[in-house]
Write an enzyme that holds these catalytic residues in place. Structure first.
Site, short mmCIF file in Angstrom:
data_model
loop_
_atom_site.label_atom_id
_atom_site.label_comp_id
_atom_site.label_asym_id
_atom_site.label_seq_id
_atom_site.Cartn_x
_atom_site.Cartn_y
_atom_site.Cartn_z
N SER A 92 7.49 -57.19 15.60
CA SER A 92 8.78 -56.49 15.73
C SER A 92 9.42 -56.39 14.34
O SER A 92 8.83 -55.81 13.43
CB SER A 92 9.65 -57.22 16.74
N HIS A 100 7.20 -55.47 25.27
CA HIS A 100 7.34 -55.88 23.87
C HIS A 100 6.97 -57.35 23.71
O HIS A 100 7.61 -58.23 24.29
CB HIS A 100 8.80 -55.65 23.45
#
Length: 543
Positions: A208, A467
């Protein structure tokens, strides 16, 4: 030279760097600042919270980090887990989400016990958290330690307004967190051999915002002197939440919130903010959020002015890549099939009236979409912003309302805009303007319970492969025990890292799938990783 001779030579070199005391006690490592004592954790040794920079407090707040120069007269205790850098943490319980300390710039080293090796390739982990929160202690290293073939190094860096506040000029240039990372990478290159690491075989990775940080570090031309290869999981420098506009406005608004008054001079603002308690500045983050933790990165990297002291970047990443003036190292960048669970899953959280928040978008889409999807500061006019919001809604929903039934289509907006599109765009730019191998994979294998369920605070909704579902199999402290297929995938990922760090050609494999080098392809080529298989996936570039 044969491999056996090479190993023998490396072992002799490693032994030469160790002191007699360290040879007798593997927990003792001698550094330029003095000796440190680590901890024996049964299967591995750990050396934690070793400072690499002077405390970034007082007059050093909002400045580039200074190398740690203190000398230890006694053995430094390296058995305390690294502290959180001060932050407003999205996942902290309660209304007050303040976590951490300002004096936090440290490095932690984890070395497996493996008598068959005298030195180890090195994996450096730059943690994620939207540039706003997170810490090394949130990322488990046990799976890699169990494999026994890699040293893991984790770094802390300044976050949120402490790490990224910028007025866009030389006074408050910004990117202090990125400069922390850069100094930490130099420290690792210079000192990792003392722990048994191989400085010529360093892989830098992140997830990320950590993945975006890795890409930004790669845009420094001499990054290839600090690392051999790089991996960006679900994050790169081109995503709209990474390098943002509007930082100067937010910096002066921060000054107003904490009591500096309505200033317009950067020097006065910096002086005032340096006089404030760091907790005041970090607590003010909540004033920049319009809903829950949205936008998730109100303070993030910026393009610095060319007259800034020690600027990190003075051009947008797209322009740097097009110039070809970036480090030529093999790079893997990735996304998951539904990366947009962050932060879309918040829409499925129930409100006090029992309805999900997603229904609010029917009346507030034009207000909230620019914050959720990070185009509030990039559009020139409100009409441009509204037109884009309308186009997105029509493209993904047609005439349907925002509802629980249409949630997965809304989540797809988040996936495409915040993660997928710019992963494709980044690989396309690198293959056209770079020379070193560039690889990609798509992960499609939903975990039983991941970050999406945590954000939505519910387990009755299918979110897809969210995610961090892949990264969690390598580093994250699992929310649930991994399934049998995930254990196999975890081993395949760790082997991928081991081989990538040691490859002389920069080649890359996952299980029995060889990654195509995109520089040599007409179409973008990814490896699609599923539960029990992998295959080549061909995709068209994003125009």
């Amino acid at each position: 030279m044969s491999r056996i001779c090479s190993i023998a030579f490396i072992c002799l070199a490693a032994a030469a760097t160790a002191t007699a005391e360290a040879a007798a006690d593997p927990l003792i490592v001698e550094l330029p600042n003095g000796k440190v004592r680590g901890r024996d954790n049964e299967g591995y040794y750990s050396y934690e919270s070793i400072p690499y920079a002077e405390p970034p407090v007082g007059e050093l707040r909002f400045e580039a980090p200074q190398p740690y120069a203190q000398q230890w007269s006694e053995v430094f205790d390296a058995t305390t887990p690294p502290a959180y850098c001060m932050q407003w943490n999205q996942f902290a319980e309660g209304a007050d989400k303040l976590v951490g300390i300002e004096d936090c710039l440290t490095i932690s080293v984890y070395k497996p016990k493996n008598s068959s090796r005298c030195s180890f390739p090195v994996v450096v982990n730059i943690h994620g958290g939207a540039f706003m929160f997170g810490a090394p202690v949130e990322h488990g290293h046990e799976p890699i330690m169990a494999s026994g073939n890699l040293i893991v190094v984790k770094i802390t860096y300044r976050l949120g307004p402490i790490g990224f506040l910028s007025t866009g000029d030389a006074t408050l240039s910004g990117n202090f967190g990125l400069k922390d990372q850069r100094l930490a990478l130099r420290w690792i290159k210079q000192n990792i051999a003392r722990f048994g690491g191989e400085p010529e075989n360093i892989l830098v990775l992140g997830h990320s915002a950590g993945g975006a940080s890795v890409h930004l570090q790669m845009l420094q031309e001499d990054f290839n002197q600090l690392a051999k290869v790089a991996v960006s999981f679900s994050g790169n420098a081109l995503h709209p939440w990474v390098v943002q506009q509007g930082a100067r406005r937010r910096a002066f608004e921060m000054g107003r919130i904490v009591g500096c008054g309505l200033l317009s001079d950067s020097v006065e603002l910096k002086k005032c903010l340096q006089s404030k308690d760091a907790s005041e500045i970090v607590r003010a983050v909540r004033q920049f959020l319009v809903f829950d933790y949205v936008p998730f990165a109100p303070f993030a990297p910026v393009v610095e002015s060319e007259d800034a002291p020690e600027p990190f970047i003075t051009q947008h990443p797209i322009d740097i890549i097009k110039s070809g003036k970036f480090a030529q190292v093999p790079w893997l960048t990735t996304y998951t099939q539904e990366d947009g669970t962050y932060n879309a899953a918040l829409l499925m959280a129930k409100q006090l009236n029992g309805a999900e928040f997603i229904e609010e978008l029917n009346s507030r889409w034009y207000e909230l979409a620019p914050h959720f999807l990070f185009y509030r500061d990039s559009k020139k006019t409100i009409d441009d912003m509204d037109d884009y919001s309308r186009d997105l809604r029509q493209q993904y929903l047609g005439n349907r309302n925002f509802s629980v039934e249409s949630y997965l289509d809304v989540q797809r907006i988040f996936t495409d805009i915040l993660f997928r599109n710019d992963t494709l765009r980044s690989i396309d730019l690198h293959r056209r303007h770079g020379k070193s191998p560039v690889y990609g994979y798509v992960y499609d294998n939903p975990t039983s319970r991941g970050s999406a369920q945590v954000l939505a605070q519910r387990d009755d909704t299918y979110f897809g492969t969210g995610h961090g579902d892949d990264y969690a199999l390598i580093f994250e402290k699992a929310i649930t025990q991994p399934r049998a297929d995930e254990k196999i995938i975890s081993k395949n990922f760790i082997r991928l890292l081991e081989d990538f760090a040691q490859s002389d050609s920069g080649s890359l494999t996952y299980d029995n799938c060889v990654f195509p080098n995109n520089i040599e392809q007409e179409q973008l080529q990814f490896i699609l990783i599923k539960s029990n298989s992998c295959e080549i996936l061909k995709l068209d570039p994003i125009s």
